[in-house]
Motif scaffolding. Structure first.
Motif, PDB file in Angstrom:
ATOM      1  N   LEU A   1     -34.157  31.717  27.975  1.00 38.12           N
ATOM      2  CA  LEU A   1     -33.771  33.069  27.566  1.00 38.12           C
ATOM      3  C   LEU A   1     -32.838  33.068  26.360  1.00 38.12           C
ATOM      4  N   GLU A   2     -32.158  31.968  26.112  1.00 37.67           N
ATOM      5  CA  GLU A   2     -31.202  31.909  25.006  1.00 37.67           C
ATOM      6  C   GLU A   2     -31.826  31.352  23.730  1.00 37.67           C
ATOM      7  N   CYS A   3     -32.409  30.169  23.804  1.00 40.84           N
ATOM      8  CA  CYS A   3     -32.881  29.498  22.578  1.00 40.84           C
ATOM      9  C   CYS A   3     -34.400  29.488  22.434  1.00 40.84           C
ATOM     10  N   ASP A   4     -35.102  29.965  23.451  1.00 40.57           N
ATOM     11  CA  ASP A   4     -36.561  30.058  23.446  1.00 40.57           C
ATOM     12  C   ASP A   4     -37.269  28.704  23.478  1.00 40.57           C
ATOM     13  N   GLU A   5     -36.529  27.635  23.836  1.00 43.65           N
ATOM     14  CA  GLU A   5     -37.152  26.314  24.005  1.00 43.65           C
ATOM     15  C   GLU A   5     -37.904  26.294  25.339  1.00 43.65           C
ATOM     16  N   LYS A   6     -38.859  25.378  25.444  1.00 42.07           N
ATOM     17  CA  LYS A   6     -39.620  25.215  26.676  1.00 42.07           C
ATOM     18  C   LYS A   6     -38.704  24.678  27.783  1.00 42.07           C
ATOM     19  N   ILE A   7     -38.827  25.233  28.971  1.00 45.51           N
ATOM     20  CA  ILE A   7     -38.004  24.815  30.110  1.00 45.51           C
ATOM     21  C   ILE A   7     -38.777  23.785  30.930  1.00 45.51           C
ATOM     22  N   VAL A   8     -38.076  22.693  31.261  1.00 42.74           N
ATOM     23  CA  VAL A   8     -38.640  21.655  32.107  1.00 42.74           C
ATOM     24  C   VAL A   8     -37.826  21.616  33.388  1.00 42.74           C
ATOM     25  N   GLY A   9     -38.509  21.579  34.522  1.00 43.59           N
ATOM     26  CA  GLY A   9     -37.782  21.488  35.791  1.00 43.59           C
ATOM     27  C   GLY A   9     -38.262  22.530  36.777  1.00 43.59           C
ATOM     28  N   ARG A  10     -37.338  23.016  37.565  1.00 42.94           N
ATOM     29  CA  ARG A  10     -37.674  23.963  38.621  1.00 42.94           C
ATOM     30  C   ARG A  10     -38.410  25.188  38.084  1.00 42.94           C
ATOM     31  N   GLU A  11     -39.218  25.751  38.932  1.00 45.55           N
ATOM     32  CA  GLU A  11     -40.037  26.900  38.560  1.00 45.55           C
ATOM     33  C   GLU A  11     -39.198  28.148  38.270  1.00 45.55           C
ATOM     34  N   ASP A  12     -38.047  28.284  38.950  1.00 41.73           N
ATOM     35  CA  ASP A  12     -37.235  29.495  38.797  1.00 41.73           C
ATOM     36  C   ASP A  12     -36.127  29.357  37.747  1.00 41.73           C
ATOM     37  N   LYS A  13     -36.113  28.254  36.985  1.00 42.72           N
ATOM     38  CA  LYS A  13     -35.104  28.066  35.937  1.00 42.72           C
ATOM     39  C   LYS A  13     -35.282  29.098  34.831  1.00 42.72           C
ATOM     40  N   LYS A  14     -34.153  29.558  34.279  1.00 33.78           N
ATOM     41  CA  LYS A  14     -34.198  30.530  33.193  1.00 33.78           C
ATOM     42  C   LYS A  14     -33.673  29.961  31.884  1.00 33.78           C
ATOM     43  N   PHE A  15     -32.943  28.839  31.970  1.00 27.01           N
ATOM     44  CA  PHE A  15     -32.313  28.266  30.786  1.00 27.01           C
ATOM     45  C   PHE A  15     -32.618  26.774  30.732  1.00 27.01           C
ATOM     46  N   CYS A  16     -32.633  26.252  29.502  1.00 27.59           N
ATOM     47  CA  CYS A  16     -32.934  24.829  29.329  1.00 27.59           C
ATOM     48  C   CYS A  16     -31.705  23.959  29.566  1.00 27.59           C
ATOM     49  N   SER A  17     -30.496  24.533  29.471  1.00 27.62           N
ATOM     50  CA  SER A  17     -29.277  23.737  29.655  1.00 27.62           C
ATOM     51  C   SER A  17     -28.124  24.639  30.083  1.00 27.62           C
ATOM     52  N   ASP A  18     -27.033  23.997  30.520  1.00 35.33           N
ATOM     53  CA  ASP A  18     -25.821  24.745  30.876  1.00 35.33           C
ATOM     54  C   ASP A  18     -25.241  25.447  29.657  1.00 35.33           C
ATOM     55  N   GLY A  19     -25.338  24.821  28.501  1.00 38.73           N
ATOM     56  CA  GLY A  19     -24.834  25.432  27.272  1.00 38.73           C
ATOM     57  C   GLY A  19     -25.542  26.741  26.956  1.00 38.73           C
ATOM     58  N   CYS A  20     -26.847  26.756  27.093  1.00 43.49           N
ATOM     59  CA  CYS A  20     -27.613  27.983  26.840  1.00 43.49           C
ATOM     60  C   CYS A  20     -27.301  29.047  27.894  1.00 43.49           C
ATOM     61  N   ARG A  21     -27.165  28.615  29.149  1.00 45.18           N
ATOM     62  CA  ARG A  21     -26.818  29.564  30.208  1.00 45.18           C
ATOM     63  C   ARG A  21     -25.459  30.206  29.922  1.00 45.18           C
ATOM     64  N   ASN A  22     -24.469  29.386  29.531  1.00 42.86           N
ATOM     65  CA  ASN A  22     -23.141  29.912  29.222  1.00 42.86           C
ATOM     66  C   ASN A  22     -23.169  30.838  28.013  1.00 42.86           C
ATOM     67  N   ALA A  23     -23.867  30.446  26.965  1.00 46.96           N
ATOM     68  CA  ALA A  23     -23.945  31.271  25.754  1.00 46.96           C
ATOM     69  C   ALA A  23     -24.598  32.619  26.054  1.00 46.96           C
ATOM     70  N   TYR A  24     -25.670  32.605  26.825  1.00 47.94           N
ATOM     71  CA  TYR A  24     -26.377  33.837  27.183  1.00 47.94           C
ATOM     72  C   TYR A  24     -25.471  34.759  28.002  1.00 47.94           C
ATOM     73  N   ASN A  25     -24.812  34.205  29.018  1.00 43.18           N
ATOM     74  CA  ASN A  25     -23.950  35.024  29.874  1.00 43.18           C
ATOM     75  C   ASN A  25     -22.717  35.538  29.125  1.00 43.18           C
ATOM     76  N   ASN A  26     -22.176  34.735  28.218  1.00 42.58           N
ATOM     77  CA  ASN A  26     -21.048  35.204  27.414  1.00 42.58           C
ATOM     78  C   ASN A  26     -21.454  36.387  26.551  1.00 42.58           C
ATOM     79  N   LYS A  27     -22.658  36.323  25.968  1.00 42.79           N
ATOM     80  CA  LYS A  27     -23.142  37.441  25.155  1.00 42.79           C
ATOM     81  C   LYS A  27     -23.348  38.688  26.007  1.00 42.79           C
ATOM     82  N   MET A  28     -23.878  38.509  27.198  1.00 43.67           N
ATOM     83  CA  MET A  28     -24.174  39.647  28.067  1.00 43.67           C
ATOM     84  C   MET A  28     -22.902  40.286  28.640  1.00 43.67           C
ATOM     85  N   ASN A  29     -21.857  39.496  28.829  1.00 45.20           N
ATOM     86  CA  ASN A  29     -20.658  39.997  29.494  1.00 45.20           C
ATOM     87  C   ASN A  29     -19.536  40.412  28.550  1.00 45.20           C
ATOM     88  N   LYS A  30     -19.693  40.191  27.267  1.00 44.70           N
ATOM     89  CA  LYS A  30     -18.612  40.562  26.361  1.00 44.70           C
ATOM     90  C   LYS A  30     -18.555  42.082  26.232  1.00 44.70           C
TER      91      LYS A  30
END
Length: 116
Positions: free
Chosen positions: A6-35
């Motif tokens: 959802l943040e960088c649009d890279e392909k996600i590898v791993g669990r089927e319900d994953k939304k982010f490719c890394s913790d960094g992208c998850r943090n960046a996305y949530n910081n943008k959404m919560n500011k």
């Protein structure tokens, strides 16, 4: 099923319900959404925080008196408060969260802390 981050649009590898490719992208996305959505909200929240700190510092025991001049000299802004309370006797208190104040006379204010 191919999903992209959802943040960088890279392909996600791993669990089927994953939304982010890394913790960094998850943090960046949530910081943008919560500011704060804009400068106005950020400025109002900063003024409320400043008013709260001023009232808390001036009222360490939960009930005290202070002059309007002293509040203004510390940077208190009377236009910013979170709620008002009118008592049965007709006194009106303005609150910044749990820190309140009421105009007395001769430029004095009574400071109170609401107990929950």
């Amino acid at each position: 099923m191919n999903k992209n981050c959802l943040e960088c649009d890279e392909k996600i590898v791993g669990r089927e319900d994953k939304k982010f490719c890394s913790d960094g992208c998850r943090n960046a996305y949530n910081n943008k959404m919560n500011k704060d959505s804009n400068n106005y909200m950020r400025n109002v929240n900063n003024k409320l925080r400043k008013n709260y700190r001023i009232l808390s510092d001036a009222n360490p025991d939960g009930k005290s008196k202070i002059t309007k001049t002293k509040l203004l000299s510390k940077g208190f802004d009377f236009e910013y408060f979170t709620n008002m309370l009118t008592t049965n006797t007709g006194n009106t208190y303005h609150f910044v969260y749990d820190q309140g104040y009421r105009f007395l006379e001769n430029d004095y204010y009574m400071l109170v802390k609401k107990e929950y």
